[in-house]
Design a protein around this motif. Structure first.
Motif, short mmCIF file in Angstrom:
data_model
loop_
_atom_site.label_atom_id
_atom_site.label_comp_id
_atom_site.label_asym_id
_atom_site.label_seq_id
_atom_site.Cartn_x
_atom_site.Cartn_y
_atom_site.Cartn_z
N THR A 10 0.81 -1.21 0.00
CA THR A 10 0.00 0.00 0.00
C THR A 10 0.85 1.27 0.00
O THR A 10 0.54 2.23 -0.71
N ALA A 11 1.91 1.31 0.80
CA ALA A 11 2.77 2.50 0.84
C ALA A 11 3.50 2.69 -0.49
O ALA A 11 3.64 3.80 -0.99
N THR A 12 3.93 1.59 -1.07
CA THR A 12 4.61 1.65 -2.37
C THR A 12 3.65 2.13 -3.45
O THR A 12 4.00 2.98 -4.27
N ASP A 13 2.43 1.59 -3.43
CA ASP A 13 1.43 2.00 -4.41
C ASP A 13 1.08 3.48 -4.26
O ASP A 13 0.90 4.19 -5.25
N ALA A 14 1.02 3.95 -3.02
CA ALA A 14 0.72 5.37 -2.78
C ALA A 14 1.86 6.25 -3.30
O ALA A 14 1.62 7.31 -3.90
N LEU A 15 3.09 5.82 -3.09
CA LEU A 15 4.24 6.58 -3.57
C LEU A 15 4.25 6.64 -5.09
O LEU A 15 4.44 7.71 -5.69
N VAL A 16 4.02 5.52 -5.75
CA VAL A 16 4.01 5.48 -7.21
C VAL A 16 2.85 6.31 -7.75
O VAL A 16 2.99 7.02 -8.75
N ALA A 17 1.70 6.27 -7.08
CA ALA A 17 0.56 7.09 -7.50
C ALA A 17 0.89 8.58 -7.41
O ALA A 17 0.53 9.36 -8.30
N ASP A 18 1.59 8.97 -6.36
CA ASP A 18 1.99 10.37 -6.22
C ASP A 18 3.01 10.76 -7.30
O ASP A 18 2.96 11.87 -7.82
N LEU A 19 3.91 9.85 -7.62
CA LEU A 19 4.88 10.13 -8.68
C LEU A 19 4.18 10.28 -10.03
O LEU A 19 4.50 11.17 -10.82
N ARG A 20 3.22 9.41 -10.30
CA ARG A 20 2.49 9.47 -11.57
C ARG A 20 1.57 10.69 -11.64
O ARG A 20 1.27 11.18 -12.72
N ALA A 21 1.11 11.17 -10.48
CA ALA A 21 0.21 12.33 -10.46
C ALA A 21 0.95 13.62 -10.83
O ALA A 21 0.32 14.58 -11.28
N ASP A 22 2.24 13.65 -10.64
CA ASP A 22 3.02 14.85 -10.99
C ASP A 22 3.14 14.94 -12.50
O ASP A 22 3.63 14.03 -13.16
N THR A 23 2.68 16.05 -13.06
CA THR A 23 2.67 16.19 -14.52
C THR A 23 3.95 16.80 -15.08
O THR A 23 4.07 16.95 -16.28
N SER A 24 4.91 17.14 -14.22
CA SER A 24 6.15 17.75 -14.73
C SER A 24 7.13 16.71 -15.25
O SER A 24 8.13 17.06 -15.88
N PHE A 25 6.86 15.43 -15.01
CA PHE A 25 7.70 14.37 -15.56
C PHE A 25 6.85 13.13 -15.79
O PHE A 25 5.76 12.99 -15.26
N GLU A 26 7.38 12.23 -16.62
CA GLU A 26 6.69 10.97 -16.96
C GLU A 26 7.29 9.84 -16.13
O GLU A 26 8.50 9.70 -16.04
N THR A 27 6.43 9.04 -15.51
CA THR A 27 6.87 7.93 -14.67
C THR A 27 6.58 6.61 -15.37
O THR A 27 5.46 6.38 -15.83
N THR A 28 7.60 5.74 -15.43
CA THR A 28 7.46 4.43 -16.06
C THR A 28 8.01 3.37 -15.12
O THR A 28 9.07 3.54 -14.53
N ILE A 29 7.30 2.26 -14.99
CA ILE A 29 7.74 1.14 -14.16
C ILE A 29 8.74 0.30 -14.96
O ILE A 29 8.51 -0.03 -16.12
N VAL A 30 9.86 -0.04 -14.31
CA VAL A 30 10.91 -0.85 -14.93
C VAL A 30 11.03 -2.14 -14.11
O VAL A 30 10.82 -2.14 -12.90
N ALA A 31 11.38 -3.23 -14.77
CA ALA A 31 11.37 -4.55 -14.12
C ALA A 31 12.47 -4.72 -13.07
O ALA A 31 12.20 -5.18 -11.97
N THR A 32 13.71 -4.37 -13.41
CA THR A 32 14.81 -4.65 -12.49
C THR A 32 15.70 -3.42 -12.31
O THR A 32 15.71 -2.51 -13.14
N ARG A 33 16.47 -3.46 -11.23
CA ARG A 33 17.42 -2.37 -10.95
C ARG A 33 18.50 -2.30 -12.04
O ARG A 33 18.89 -1.22 -12.46
N THR A 34 18.97 -3.45 -12.50
CA THR A 34 19.99 -3.49 -13.54
C THR A 34 19.48 -2.86 -14.83
O THR A 34 20.19 -2.08 -15.48
#
Length: 147
Positions: free
Chosen positions: A56-80
């Motif tokens: 839930t905390a992770t989902d809330a953080l990602v939702a806040d990142l996606r809500a910001d319109t000054s940049f585009e947020t994309t989910i990536v599979a791995t750190r590498t």
């Protein structure tokens, strides 16, 4: 005085030929306009996010990142993959939400997020925006735990 006479003669010779006027004054301006129209314009920074453990905390953080319109947020599979994409310029920066993030948030302890970026200005500006969003999220979490 001789320098001024030599300079005036050079300018007169330059301006005698109409093609010189075009190539010295008009062509460079046209070139600047064409290149500016082709490569100029607005720039939207891209942020890659790796979620190692969902919650839930992770989902809330990602939702806040996606809500910001000054940049585009994309989910990536791995750190590498994220680090490679930032190095290749696909993303200006990246954020890794580690696997212990949910447990740390539920325990009320601090959690460390990894920011992946370059020395470029766009990456540094994106870091400031992401830090501000994370700070707002932390304030909301502290307020929820106090209730």
């Amino acid at each position: 005085m001789k320098v001024l006479v030599i300079g005036a003669n050079a300018v007169r010779r330059l301006l005698r030929d109409p093609s010189n006027i075009f190539f010295v004054f008009i062509f460079p301006m046209l070139l600047i306009i064409v290149l500016g129209a082709s490569f100029g314009g607005e720039f939207e920074p891209r942020l890659g996010v790796v979620i190692e453990e969902s919650g839930t905390a992770t989902d809330a953080l990602v939702a806040d990142l996606r809500a910001d319109t000054s940049f585009e947020t994309t989910i990536v599979a791995t750190r590498t993959a994220l680090e490679g994409d930032v190095e290749r310029g696909r993303f200006e920066a990246g954020l890794v939400v580690p696997s212990g993030y949910e447990a740390a948030i539920s325990d009320g302890t601090s959690a460390t997020l990894l920011f992946v970026g370059t020395a470029e200005l766009a990456s540094q500006q994106l870091r400031q925006e992401v830090d501000a969003i994370i700070a707002e999220e932390n304030i909301a979490l502290v307020a929820q735990s106090a209730i």
